[in-house]
Design a protein around this motif. Structure first.
Motif, PDB file in Angstrom:
ATOM      1  N   ALA A  47       7.799 -40.908   3.215  1.00 19.71           N
ATOM      2  CA  ALA A  47       8.278 -39.512   2.445  1.00 19.71           C
ATOM      3  C   ALA A  47       7.372 -38.459   2.858  1.00 19.71           C
ATOM      4  O   ALA A  47       6.289 -38.468   2.983  1.00 19.71           O
ATOM      5  N   CYS A  48       8.228 -37.318   2.879  1.00 17.39           N
ATOM      6  CA  CYS A  48       7.638 -35.987   2.853  1.00 17.39           C
ATOM      7  C   CYS A  48       6.566 -35.643   1.764  1.00 17.39           C
ATOM      8  O   CYS A  48       7.099 -35.748   0.706  1.00 17.39           O
ATOM      9  N   GLN A  49       5.628 -35.451   2.132  1.00 23.38           N
ATOM     10  CA  GLN A  49       4.501 -35.169   1.188  1.00 23.38           C
ATOM     11  C   GLN A  49       4.118 -33.358   1.086  1.00 23.38           C
ATOM     12  O   GLN A  49       3.507 -33.142   0.133  1.00 23.38           O
ATOM     13  N   ASN A  50       4.383 -32.994   1.905  1.00 26.86           N
ATOM     14  CA  ASN A  50       4.011 -31.393   2.126  1.00 26.86           C
ATOM     15  C   ASN A  50       5.319 -30.809   2.326  1.00 26.86           C
ATOM     16  O   ASN A  50       5.597 -29.939   3.490  1.00 26.86           O
ATOM     17  N   PRO A  51       6.333 -30.521   1.298  1.00 30.81           N
ATOM     18  CA  PRO A  51       7.717 -29.900   1.717  1.00 30.81           C
ATOM     19  C   PRO A  51       7.573 -28.589   1.844  1.00 30.81           C
ATOM     20  O   PRO A  51       6.908 -27.880   1.172  1.00 30.81           O
ATOM     21  N   SER A  52       8.447 -28.071   2.693  1.00 30.91           N
ATOM     22  CA  SER A  52       8.692 -26.571   2.894  1.00 30.91           C
ATOM     23  C   SER A  52       9.730 -26.178   1.838  1.00 30.91           C
ATOM     24  O   SER A  52       9.837 -24.847   1.452  1.00 30.91           O
ATOM     25  N   GLU A  53      10.637 -27.123   1.081  1.00 32.58           N
ATOM     26  CA  GLU A  53      11.462 -26.611   0.277  1.00 32.58           C
ATOM     27  C   GLU A  53      12.026 -28.102  -0.413  1.00 32.58           C
ATOM     28  O   GLU A  53      11.461 -29.232  -0.256  1.00 32.58           O
ATOM     29  N   TYR A  54      12.883 -27.900  -1.408  1.00 34.39           N
ATOM     30  CA  TYR A  54      13.422 -28.975  -2.396  1.00 34.39           C
ATOM     31  C   TYR A  54      14.991 -28.975  -2.050  1.00 34.39           C
ATOM     32  O   TYR A  54      15.374 -27.675  -2.428  1.00 34.39           O
ATOM     33  N   TYR A  56      19.172 -30.504  -2.537  1.00 35.71           N
ATOM     34  CA  TYR A  56      19.896 -31.226  -3.096  1.00 35.71           C
ATOM     35  C   TYR A  56      19.761 -31.209  -4.760  1.00 35.71           C
ATOM     36  O   TYR A  56      18.729 -30.956  -5.484  1.00 35.71           O
ATOM     37  N   PRO A  57      20.688 -31.615  -5.802  1.00 41.77           N
ATOM     38  CA  PRO A  57      20.842 -31.901  -7.219  1.00 41.77           C
ATOM     39  C   PRO A  57      19.491 -32.505  -7.643  1.00 41.77           C
ATOM     40  O   PRO A  57      18.808 -32.167  -8.767  1.00 41.77           O
ATOM     41  N   GLU A  58      19.006 -33.243  -6.565  1.00 37.92           N
ATOM     42  CA  GLU A  58      17.891 -34.230  -7.242  1.00 37.92           C
ATOM     43  C   GLU A  58      16.665 -33.597  -6.809  1.00 37.92           C
ATOM     44  O   GLU A  58      15.540 -33.971  -7.193  1.00 37.92           O
ATOM     45  N   HIS A  59      16.479 -32.294  -6.169  1.00 41.80           N
ATOM     46  CA  HIS A  59      15.432 -31.856  -5.804  1.00 41.80           C
ATOM     47  C   HIS A  59      14.480 -32.682  -4.787  1.00 41.80           C
ATOM     48  O   HIS A  59      13.255 -32.992  -5.101  1.00 41.80           O
ATOM     49  N   ILE A  60      15.193 -33.077  -3.558  1.00 42.15           N
ATOM     50  CA  ILE A  60      14.308 -34.050  -2.890  1.00 42.15           C
ATOM     51  C   ILE A  60      13.410 -32.998  -1.979  1.00 42.15           C
ATOM     52  O   ILE A  60      13.771 -32.061  -1.336  1.00 42.15           O
ATOM     53  N   PRO A  61      12.258 -33.556  -1.619  1.00 38.83           N
ATOM     54  CA  PRO A  61      11.310 -32.896  -0.724  1.00 38.83           C
ATOM     55  C   PRO A  61      11.875 -32.946   0.448  1.00 38.83           C
ATOM     56  O   PRO A  61      12.273 -33.935   1.133  1.00 38.83           O
ATOM     57  N   TYR A  62      11.777 -31.665   1.282  1.00 37.75           N
ATOM     58  CA  TYR A  62      12.264 -31.713   2.510  1.00 37.75           C
ATOM     59  C   TYR A  62      11.087 -31.146   3.415  1.00 37.75           C
ATOM     60  O   TYR A  62      10.811 -29.939   3.257  1.00 37.75           O
ATOM     61  N   CYS A  63      10.833 -31.687   4.606  1.00 36.31           N
ATOM     62  CA  CYS A  63       9.870 -31.279   5.434  1.00 36.31           C
ATOM     63  C   CYS A  63      10.703 -30.621   6.956  1.00 36.31           C
ATOM     64  O   CYS A  63      11.728 -31.502   7.224  1.00 36.31           O
ATOM     65  N   ILE A  64      10.326 -29.704   7.290  1.00 34.36           N
ATOM     66  CA  ILE A  64      10.791 -29.058   8.538  1.00 34.36           C
ATOM     67  C   ILE A  64      10.466 -29.871   9.771  1.00 34.36           C
ATOM     68  O   ILE A  64       9.433 -30.505   9.629  1.00 34.36           O
ATOM     69  N   ARG A  65      11.186 -30.149  10.529  1.00 36.85           N
ATOM     70  CA  ARG A  65      11.230 -31.103  11.734  1.00 36.85           C
ATOM     71  C   ARG A  65      10.005 -30.574  12.439  1.00 36.85           C
ATOM     72  O   ARG A  65      10.164 -29.374  12.933  1.00 36.85           O
ATOM     73  N   SER A  66       9.185 -31.284  12.771  1.00 34.39           N
ATOM     74  CA  SER A  66       7.958 -30.969  13.627  1.00 34.39           C
ATOM     75  C   SER A  66       7.193 -32.039  14.111  1.00 34.39           C
ATOM     76  O   SER A  66       6.422 -32.871  13.691  1.00 34.39           O
ATOM     77  N   VAL A  67       7.886 -32.354  15.428  1.00 37.22           N
ATOM     78  CA  VAL A  67       7.225 -33.718  16.217  1.00 37.22           C
ATOM     79  C   VAL A  67       6.925 -33.122  17.497  1.00 37.22           C
ATOM     80  O   VAL A  67       7.896 -32.670  18.302  1.00 37.22           O
ATOM     81  N   SER A 108       9.379 -37.967   6.508  1.00 34.19           N
ATOM     82  CA  SER A 108       8.255 -37.277   6.849  1.00 34.19           C
ATOM     83  C   SER A 108       8.393 -37.079   8.455  1.00 34.19           C
ATOM     84  O   SER A 108       8.998 -38.141   9.096  1.00 34.19           O
ATOM     85  N   ASN A 109       7.417 -36.222   8.949  1.00 33.25           N
ATOM     86  CA  ASN A 109       7.120 -36.067  10.428  1.00 33.25           C
ATOM     87  C   ASN A 109       6.142 -37.156  10.746  1.00 33.25           C
ATOM     88  O   ASN A 109       5.475 -37.023  11.922  1.00 33.25           O
TER      89      ASN A 109
END
Length: 174
Positions: A47-54, A56-67, A108-109
Motif C-alpha cells: 500500500a501507498c505509505q507516502n501519499p501525495s493526496e487522499y 474517495y469518500p474513504e480517504h484512500i492514500p494515493y501515490c503519484i505514479r513513479s516507476v 504503492s510504487n
C-alpha cells in the motif's frame, strides 16, 4: 452477500493459485516465457505509505505514479533470473510493469507491488481496475473489496467474467 464474496475472494487469493516456486514447473507460465500472474513471494503487493493526496469518500492514500525505467528493467531482469523467464528477450511493448495493487486503490510504487504483466493478462484486468476505482470514487465499494476483486482476477484470469458479473449484481451498473 458482499461480505461473503469478499471473504471468498480473499481465501481464493490466499490459497490459490499455488505458490509457483513450489509447483512442478517452478513458476506460472505463458508458454514458459512470462508470468501469467504475480509471483506472491516476489510481488505480494504493498500500500501507498507516502501519499501525495487522499481520494474517495474513504480517504484512500494515493501515490503519484513513479516507476523509473531503471526499476522497470530491474523487475524484468529479476523475474527472468529468478524464474527462468525470457521477458527481456521479448518485445518490450508486449509488457507493462503493473501495480499489483493499483495506484487508484491505494497501491504503492514499491518493487514489492510491481511485476511484468504481459498484454494477454492486462487485456483482462485494466478495464476491471478502472471500474473498481469508479465504484470506490462513488462510495459504492470499499478499498478492501476492490483490492480483493482485482487480486482475485489477476491471480485467476479464468474468473474475470464471473467476477465482473458478480460486481455488477452486487454494486450495480456504472
Amino acid at each position: 452477500m458482499r461480505l461473503a464474496f469478499v471473504l471468498a475472494a480473499i481465501f481464493i487469493t490466499a490459497c490459490g493459485p499455488s505458490d509457483p516456486e513450489s509447483s512442478l514447473s517452478g513458476r506460472p507460465t505463458g508458454e514458459d516465457r512470462y508470468p501469467l500472474f504475480p509471483v506472491e513471494s516476489m510481488t505480494p503487493g504493498t500500500a501507498c505509505q507516502n501519499p501525495s493526496e487522499y481520494r474517495y469518500p474513504e480517504h484512500i492514500p494515493y501515490c503519484i505514479r513513479s516507476v523509473s525505467s531503471a526499476l522497470k528493467k530491474k523487475i524484468i531482469k529479476t523475474y527472468d533470473k529468478t524464474f527462468h523467464y525470457t521477458i527481456g528477450s521479448m518485445p518490450r511493448n508486449d509488457f507493462k510493469i503493473d501495480h499489483y495493487i493499483p495506484l487508484c486503490m491505494g497501491g504503492s510504487n514499491d518493487i514489492a507491488n510491481l511485476w511484468p504483466q504481459h498484454k494477454s493478462v492486462y487485456i483482462h484486468t485494466d478495464d476491471l481496475e478502472q471500474k473498481l476505482c469508479l465504484y470506490m470514487e462513488q462510495g459504492r465499494m470499499k478499498q478492501v473489496e476492490a483490492i480483493s476483486y482485482i487480486k482475485l482476477v489477476k491471480n485467476n484470469l479464468d474468473q474475470a467474467q464471473r467476477v465482473e458479473l458478480e460486481i455488477e449484481t452486487n454494486y450495480g451498473h456504472l
